[in-house]
Design a protein around this motif. Sequence first.
Motif, short mmCIF file in Angstrom:
data_model
loop_
_atom_site.label_atom_id
_atom_site.label_comp_id
_atom_site.label_asym_id
_atom_site.label_seq_id
_atom_site.Cartn_x
_atom_site.Cartn_y
_atom_site.Cartn_z
N SER A 1 -22.41 48.98 11.02
CA SER A 1 -22.63 47.85 12.60
C SER A 1 -21.69 47.10 12.15
CB SER A 1 -23.53 48.15 13.27
OG SER A 1 -23.74 47.58 13.78
N LEU A 2 -20.87 45.80 13.01
CA LEU A 2 -20.93 44.16 12.92
C LEU A 2 -21.00 44.10 14.27
CD1 LEU A 2 -17.22 44.77 11.54
CD2 LEU A 2 -19.39 44.60 10.06
N ASP A 3 -22.13 44.91 14.79
CA ASP A 3 -22.33 44.36 16.42
C ASP A 3 -23.25 42.97 16.08
OD1 ASP A 3 -21.75 46.44 17.86
OD2 ASP A 3 -23.06 47.95 16.89
N THR A 4 -23.70 42.42 17.28
CA THR A 4 -24.82 41.46 16.59
C THR A 4 -26.57 41.27 16.32
OG1 THR A 4 -22.87 39.13 18.29
CG2 THR A 4 -25.03 38.72 17.86
N HIS A 5 -26.36 40.69 15.99
CA HIS A 5 -27.69 41.01 14.96
C HIS A 5 -27.98 40.81 14.16
CE1 HIS A 5 -31.44 43.59 14.91
NE2 HIS A 5 -31.73 44.08 13.71
N LEU A 6 -29.62 40.01 13.99
CA LEU A 6 -29.50 39.51 12.95
C LEU A 6 -30.28 40.85 11.52
CD1 LEU A 6 -29.92 36.71 11.43
CD2 LEU A 6 -32.35 36.81 12.22
N GLY A 7 -29.80 40.74 10.38
CA GLY A 7 -30.09 41.85 10.25
C GLY A 7 -29.11 42.79 9.91
N LEU A 8 -29.15 44.08 8.40
CA LEU A 8 -28.66 44.58 8.36
C LEU A 8 -29.19 45.92 8.89
CD1 LEU A 8 -28.34 44.10 4.35
CD2 LEU A 8 -26.61 43.47 5.48
N SER A 9 -28.43 47.35 8.90
CA SER A 9 -28.29 48.09 9.42
C SER A 9 -29.14 49.17 8.35
CB SER A 9 -27.44 48.98 9.84
OG SER A 9 -26.03 49.65 8.21
N PRO A 10 -30.20 50.25 8.53
CA PRO A 10 -30.84 50.63 7.76
C PRO A 10 -29.83 51.67 7.05
CG PRO A 10 -30.90 51.50 10.03
CD PRO A 10 -30.14 50.17 10.35
N GLU A 11 -28.86 51.99 6.54
CA GLU A 11 -28.08 52.57 6.18
C GLU A 11 -27.40 51.88 4.71
OE1 GLU A 11 -27.52 54.37 10.30
OE2 GLU A 11 -27.38 52.60 9.74
N VAL A 12 -26.95 50.38 5.20
CA VAL A 12 -26.36 49.13 4.64
C VAL A 12 -27.48 47.99 3.22
CG1 VAL A 12 -25.43 47.12 4.50
CG2 VAL A 12 -24.18 49.32 5.59
N ALA A 13 -28.85 48.11 4.78
CA ALA A 13 -30.00 47.91 4.17
C ALA A 13 -30.23 48.80 2.86
CB ALA A 13 -30.34 47.64 4.84
N ALA A 14 -30.16 50.01 2.87
CA ALA A 14 -30.82 51.24 2.15
C ALA A 14 -29.95 50.65 0.71
CB ALA A 14 -30.06 52.62 2.75
N GLN A 15 -28.72 50.29 0.78
CA GLN A 15 -27.64 50.00 -0.26
C GLN A 15 -28.11 49.12 -1.39
OE1 GLN A 15 -26.37 53.03 -1.67
NE2 GLN A 15 -24.25 53.23 -0.76
N LEU A 16 -28.75 47.98 -0.19
CA LEU A 16 -28.93 46.61 -1.05
C LEU A 16 -29.25 46.58 -2.61
CD1 LEU A 16 -27.83 43.41 -0.19
CD2 LEU A 16 -30.24 44.08 0.63
N PRO A 17 -30.34 47.36 -2.94
CA PRO A 17 -30.91 47.62 -3.75
C PRO A 17 -29.98 47.83 -5.04
CG PRO A 17 -32.07 48.59 -2.72
CD PRO A 17 -31.15 47.94 -1.73
N ARG A 18 -28.67 49.18 -4.84
CA ARG A 18 -28.15 49.04 -5.62
C ARG A 18 -26.55 47.94 -6.24
NH1 ARG A 18 -26.37 50.92 -10.18
NH2 ARG A 18 -24.44 52.08 -10.41
#
Length: 171
Positions: A133-150
């Motif tokens: 998602s590139l919508d106006t929103h503070l914070g990552l989408s759940p899918e990309v947030a799940a990839q952050l540790p990797r």
Amino acid sequence: MPQEPSVVKDIMRIVVLGVGNILLTDEGVGVYAVEKLQQDYALPPEVTVIDGGTCGMEMLEDLAGADHLLIVDAVRSGQPSATIVRIADGDVPVFFKTKLSPHQIGLSDVLATLVLTDEAPGSTTVIGVEPVSLDTHLGLSPEVAAQLPRVVEILASELQALGLDINKRGA
């Protein structure tokens, strides 16, 4: 007695640059990744971590003459959403020809200027994540947030591959 010439060891300079706009959901993945890298790992003095946000030409001095530039960003690679991609050296300019966001125009100009001034990094690697998602929103989408540790693990591995001693905090 003649003195031995002093031996000056060149210290490698690595720049880890997180770019993106945290107000546009997954566009901010680079900024979140460098923040987490610094939280999770004790980095040696050779590594400079920069939250580049949506900066452009003002980064010239910070990037000039780096031995290696490691960029983390949201990328449009044609892969499924939340896929992590690695783009290195000669393929990096191709990546910047396809603009994902306005900050890449500035970063592309910065890299081109560094080439023209003969101050380009010795090598460049982009670790990118395909946005959900590139919508106006503070914070990552759940899918990309799940990839952050990797993503952070990959950044640490890239630094280790450059011969640096990277230690996980609390390990």
